[in-house]
Design an enzyme around this catalytic site. Sequence first.
Site, PDB file in Angstrom:
ATOM      1  CG  LEU A 100      -1.988  -1.020   1.154  1.00  0.00           C
ATOM      2  CD1 LEU A 100      -3.089  -0.452   2.541  1.00  0.00           C
ATOM      3  CD2 LEU A 100      -2.667  -0.359   0.229  1.00  0.00           C
ATOM      4  CG  ASP A 101       0.709   3.571  -3.296  1.00  0.00           C
ATOM      5  OD1 ASP A 101       1.858   3.209  -3.452  1.00  0.00           O
ATOM      6  OD2 ASP A 101      -0.187   4.506  -3.765  1.00  0.00           O
ATOM      7  N   PRO A 102       2.362   4.958   0.857  1.00  0.00           N
ATOM      8  CG  PRO A 102       3.983   5.583   1.143  1.00  0.00           C
ATOM      9  CD  PRO A 102       2.998   4.894   0.529  1.00  0.00           C
TER      10      PRO A 102
END
Length: 335
Positions: A55-57
Amino acid sequence: MATPNNPRERRPRTVFRQLDGILLLDKPQGLSSNQALQRVRHLFRAEKGGHTGSLDPLATGLLPVCFGEATKIAGGLLGARKAYETVARLGIVTDTDDAEGQPLRTRAVPAHSIDTLDAALKQLTGRIRQRPPIYSALKRGGEPLYVKARRGETIEIEARDIDVHAFELLNAADLLDTTLENGASPNLRLHVECGSGTYVRSLVRDLGELLGCGAHVAQLRRLWVDPFREPRMWTLDALQNLREQAGEHVLDACLLPIEAGMASWPQVRVNPAQAHRLGHGQGLRGPYPARGQVAILDEHGRGLGLGDVDAEGGLRPIRLFRWALTTATTPQVAG
């Protein structure tokens, strides 16, 4: 020599332990998936850990974390169907296709109806071609693309086939509000269900182009990952509080057994004699009705690992858990 003003030197070194299971982590915004993984691995003192699908930040939500032997099924969970809720901000294109990037251009947002929105979403549903974001963890030459992008390198990415099972409008109040201030960027709230390799950022980017104004992801939350359709997720804060207030043994109760992550595979049950053969790398004649990759369980439903059933119905081991052989008995009859 340790100094009192250096907290890193005062922090006791983590003593890791053998631990097996699956944690359904509610990843907070601002951390990468690997940063979140390392936080919980140290919290649980797990010797070995891995996550199943980055998951992206910017993103929050379900990040299944596998400890110990559960890492052997992580690859299968990577390809599982997933669901997200996202907020698309129209009229602004960024270099990362999300709110963490730098704006590249701003465009006026034309008027749209629910019908035109649904028509655009339908074009991005089903088996489609998608170009991944330049700022992504995809590797080229052994190096993530985002590293190359940050150096300013020119990157060409080929489109690839993906499966979008659902791309639906949840709320378009901003876009349909005629009293919205001139120049404001309206939002769309969207639901996405997709297969492996799909980038929600790219879906939103392409939706913005279909709507004639560009768009980027302002918010993103992963709701579920197969087979965890109704997940009981744990936040980092909740886990930390549990450990401090009740101890490590209560923290371990937050883990799911490995078998919970094997629910999406067809199951094959074997007796102790058959388990013994599999544990020594030998195949079983069967015939077994399933074809392809299967979950191997003992007679009591305990997971022994993953196997493959060939076209003739024969079963061979692929990745077995360390207890697969120790729980088996010496065979009296060949399986």
